[in-house]
Design a protein around this motif. Structure first.
Motif, short mmCIF file in Angstrom:
data_model
loop_
_atom_site.label_atom_id
_atom_site.label_comp_id
_atom_site.label_asym_id
_atom_site.label_seq_id
_atom_site.Cartn_x
_atom_site.Cartn_y
_atom_site.Cartn_z
N PRO A 3 0.85 -1.20 0.00
CA PRO A 3 0.00 0.00 0.00
C PRO A 3 0.88 1.25 0.00
N ALA A 4 0.53 2.20 -0.83
CA ALA A 4 1.30 3.44 -0.89
C ALA A 4 0.71 4.47 0.08
N ILE A 5 -0.60 4.36 0.27
CA ILE A 5 -1.27 5.28 1.20
C ILE A 5 -2.21 4.46 2.06
N LYS A 6 -2.21 4.73 3.33
CA LYS A 6 -3.14 4.05 4.21
C LYS A 6 -3.84 5.10 5.06
N LEU A 93 -4.31 15.19 2.44
CA LEU A 93 -3.24 14.39 1.87
C LEU A 93 -2.02 15.24 1.52
N GLY A 102 -7.85 10.72 13.37
CA GLY A 102 -7.40 9.73 12.40
C GLY A 102 -6.02 9.99 11.88
N SER A 103 -5.57 9.16 10.97
CA SER A 103 -4.21 9.32 10.48
C SER A 103 -4.10 8.93 9.01
N ILE A 104 -3.07 9.48 8.40
CA ILE A 104 -2.72 9.12 7.03
C ILE A 104 -1.27 8.68 7.07
N LYS A 105 -1.01 7.54 6.44
CA LYS A 105 0.38 7.12 6.32
C LYS A 105 0.68 6.95 4.84
N ALA A 106 1.85 7.38 4.43
CA ALA A 106 2.18 7.28 3.02
C ALA A 106 3.65 6.97 2.83
N ARG A 107 3.94 6.38 1.69
CA ARG A 107 5.34 6.11 1.34
C ARG A 107 5.74 7.05 0.22
N GLY A 108 6.79 7.79 0.45
CA GLY A 108 7.34 8.63 -0.61
C GLY A 108 6.75 10.02 -0.61
#
Lengths: 420, 286
Positions: A3-6, A93, A102-108
């Motif tokens: 997943p790139a964004i969660k 985002l 809540g939260s946002i997690k992302a790669r890159g």
């Protein structure tokens, strides 16, 4: 695929009305609650973001409990009516504002393709601005240097690169700004077509860049659009938003259908009772009738025949400079043509409830299903606006009066003459 | 198993609240190029398309000094403790100018940059930091002007200037001025996002601050409660020390300087905490 964004339990609350003395009192109350170790009193209240009905609370949830994952390389389309929470989601985002919970997690790196030219300083030269703009978007000086020639080449303004950008033509300015954004190469790209600025050529370029990016399969793209055709064309998955929560996520085809159905479900309701309207306080559409050339109420229109739309409205106060607008779109949500008295006649002043008619002498659409949107504007702004007021069935008809009807069921008939 | 490994290497995490004192220096370091470019922009762009260009860096303090010489020295006949008025006033003006311009610009960070902040993310603290650095450059230029005039009086005239070892404190004084303007500016800019009242107060407060700092008069000319009030202003000790170091007049005390240092540290902590809180959601209120 990773997943790139969660996104987990993401919510965003806004306060309605003005920020002023009231908010100071609330701040104090909030502070007093936290001081005693209690929960924020204003987080409990608040309503879903249904603009059409007036709520009782000053707080509103623009987004409420959003959960989803986007995998690397996916192109996710985000659709929804205005005010459904699309822009808020993108704002969160791109870290312009932060979530309430809540939260946002992302790669890159996350970058938005259409925020071009952010931080351009008019007094600085093109060269200086390329570096500044690149750095604002998160590139290092070295990265920009290595791509500098490419950027200038792409923008096609080599000759002006040492001239202050305030001397640039607007086209050149946008091209240079876009060139920087296009060479950013983020892992996650956000494209908001709804907010897109610039000319058609520029928008095409932006979409082209997006296609190119998504083709590689490594970058993740989030694409917001009102245009169902481009969603279907580009996206592998679709997220449908409604009143701040999401209504559907999955396959593009189903998602688009779901979205179109959403507003069309309301069609069976009487126009007067429809709640999914904007404003509607002073002027309110109450009925729409389809009439044929004899003035009889009909269920279907026919290509090439005279068609009249008779629309009734109720009125609370007198309005000046009123323009009525009727838009016909196809099943994909694409607008085909519109009738508007501001263009074909003139704006009118109205004092009481009444009726008006849009008469189309030769109905130009081929057989199929179409949808009608109605809106009214006065000099105070939008007065009433309803999407999908009517599903319009059009029957096959002899538009050119030659007995020959084209097989293709797209587009619009245009009267034309053949000379030889 | 694989899931757990994957889920640990997120590069961006967005949460509602940040830690109280989270400077996020690592991220600021990553954006150091941006900081330097902002400095360059601020420094270069200001005097573009002006006839005198960078000369304005000199013209401003010179005009202020001349004005002070005429109004306060000539008309009001205020003491300069036997020093040449030009040197006396300029010694106060250069550091105060640094404080005042940096402070007022930092105070305006959120409102002035809302267009950029509303579109792109970068560590917001980069903006005020860049202002502090670019105004430091301006200070450097103006300090050179001070030195030239100072050296002229020292070498070519009989003026009783007595430079002493306290000159070594100069870097400390500069850091304190930067810290004070940053700390106070961060607090004010955080407040202005929601309550615009502070923008109206700001210009007035800076003007008032100048009179509450021993710039146009020596601190020694003020006595009693007034003196207490003047020395409560953390910039007073900084200016007095600067003047003492170069001119040899006035009063130097470690205690007063230590007090300013403590005030600076407290302001910086409060400033960073409020700034961190506000930067996350200021777009909703600004």
């Amino acid at each position: 695929m990773k997943p790139a964004i969660k996104i987990k339990n993401l919510s965003k609350q806004y306060r309605l009305g003005t920020v002023g003395t009231g908010s100071f009192a609330h701040d104090m109350n909030r502070w007093w609650h936290t001081l005693r170790g209690k929960e924020d009193p204003y987080l409990k209240i608040g309503e879903t973001n249904d603009r059409t009905s007036k709520g009782n609370s000053d707080y509103v949830w623009a987004l409420r409990d959003i959960n989803f994952e986007v995998h690397q390389g996916e192109v996710l389309g985000i659709i929804g009516k205005n005010g459904a929470g699309k822009s808020t989601l993108l704002k969160l985002l791109s870290r312009v504002t932060s979530p309430t919970t809540g939260s946002i997690k992302a790669r890159g790196r996350i970058a938005s393709l259409l925020e071009v030219g952010t931080g351009f300083h008019p007094e600085l030269t093109g060269r200086e601005n390329v570096f500044l703009n690149g750095a604002i978007m998160g590139m290092t000086k070295q990265e920009i240097s290595s791509k500098f020639d490419e950027i200038v080449d792409f923008a096609g303004c080599e000759r002006y690169i040492d001239t202050p950008v305030k001397r640039y033509s607007s086209g050149m300015y946008v091209r240079l700004a876009f060139a920087v954004a296009a060479h950013l190469e983020p892992e996650i790209l956000i494209v908001d077509e709804v907010l897109a600025v610039g000319d058609a050529e520029f928008q095409k370029k932006a979409i082209g860049k997006m296609k190119e990016v998504s083709r590689g399969g490594e970058r993740t793209v989030l694409f917001v659009s009102h245009n169902m055709a481009s969603i279907q064309n580009l996206c592998s998955k679709v997220l449908v938003m409604q009143n701040g929560t999401f209504a559907y996520m999955g396959d593009t085809e189903d998602g688009v259908n779901f979205y179109l159905k959403q507003s069309r479900e309301q069609i069976s309701l009487k126009l007067n009772e429809r709640m999914d309207r904007t404003n509607g306080k002073n002027l309110r559409f109450t009925d729409i009738k389809l009439l044929n050339f004899k003035g009889e109420v009909v269920e279907q229109a026919m290509s090439g025949m005279e068609v009249k739309f008779e629309i009734s409205y109720s009125l609370k106060i007198s309005l000046k400079n009123v323009a009525f607008r009727l838009v016909i779109s196809n099943i994909d949500g694409q607008d085909l043509f519109l009738c508007n008295n501001a263009f074909s006649d003139k704006r009118i002043d109205i004092n009481s409830e009444g009726k008006f008619v849009f008469r189309i002498p030769k109905f130009p659409l081929p057989e199929g299903e179409y949808f009608i949107q109605l809106s009214a504007y006065s000099d105070k702004g939008i007065e009433d606006d309803i999407e999908s007021v009517l599903k319009l069935d059009v029957e096959k008809g002899d538009f050119f009066l030659t007995g020959n009807v084209p097989v293709k069921k797209d587009g619009i008939f245009v009267e034309h003459y053949f000379e030889h | 198993m694989q899931e757990t490994i994957q889920n640990d290497d997120w590069t961006i995490e967005i949460n509602p609240k940040s830690k109280l004192l989270d400077l996020n220096l690592k991220e600021v370091w990553r954006y150091r190029d941006l900081l330097m470019l902002f400095v360059r922009r601020d420094f270069v762009a200001v005097y573009k398309q002006t006839i005198f260009g960078p000369l304005w860096f000199f013209i401003q303090p010179i005009l202020t000094t001349i004005m002070f010489m005429v109004v306060f020295g000539g008309i009001a006949k205020m003491s300069t403790e036997g020093m040449p008025p030009a040197v006396f006033y300029l010694s106060g003006i250069v550091l105060w100018n640094y404080f005042a311009t940096a402070f007022s610009l930092v105070s305006n960070t959120f409102v002035a940059n809302k267009a950029v902040f509303g579109k792109v993310y970068f560590p917001r603290i980069v903006t005020p930091l860049s202002l502090i650095v670019s105004k430091l450059l301006t200070f450097g230029v103006q300090f050179v002007l001070f030195l030239v005039i100072y050296l002229y009086y020292l070498v070519f005239t009989e003026a009783p200037l007595r430079p002493n070892v306290m000159i070594l404190l100069l870097p400390v004084l500069i850091v304190m001025t930067a810290g004070l303007s940053l700390g106070l500016g961060l607090v004010i800019t955080s407040l202005t996002t929601k309550y615009r009242d502070f923008t109206f107060l700001l210009g007035f407060a800076i003007q008032l601050g100048m009179y509450a700092t021993p710039i146009i008069y020596p601190a020694s000319s003020v006595h009693g409660k007034m003196r207490m009030a003047i020395m409560a202003n953390p910039m007073s000790a900084v200016i007095e020390t600067f003047r003492y170091a170069f001119l040899g007049v006035g009063h130097f005390s470690w205690l007063a300087l230590g007090y300013s240092l403590v005030v600076m540290l407290v302001l910086l902590v409060i400033g960073v905490v409020t700034f961190n809180r506000v930067e996350k959601s200021f777009m909703d209120t600004v």
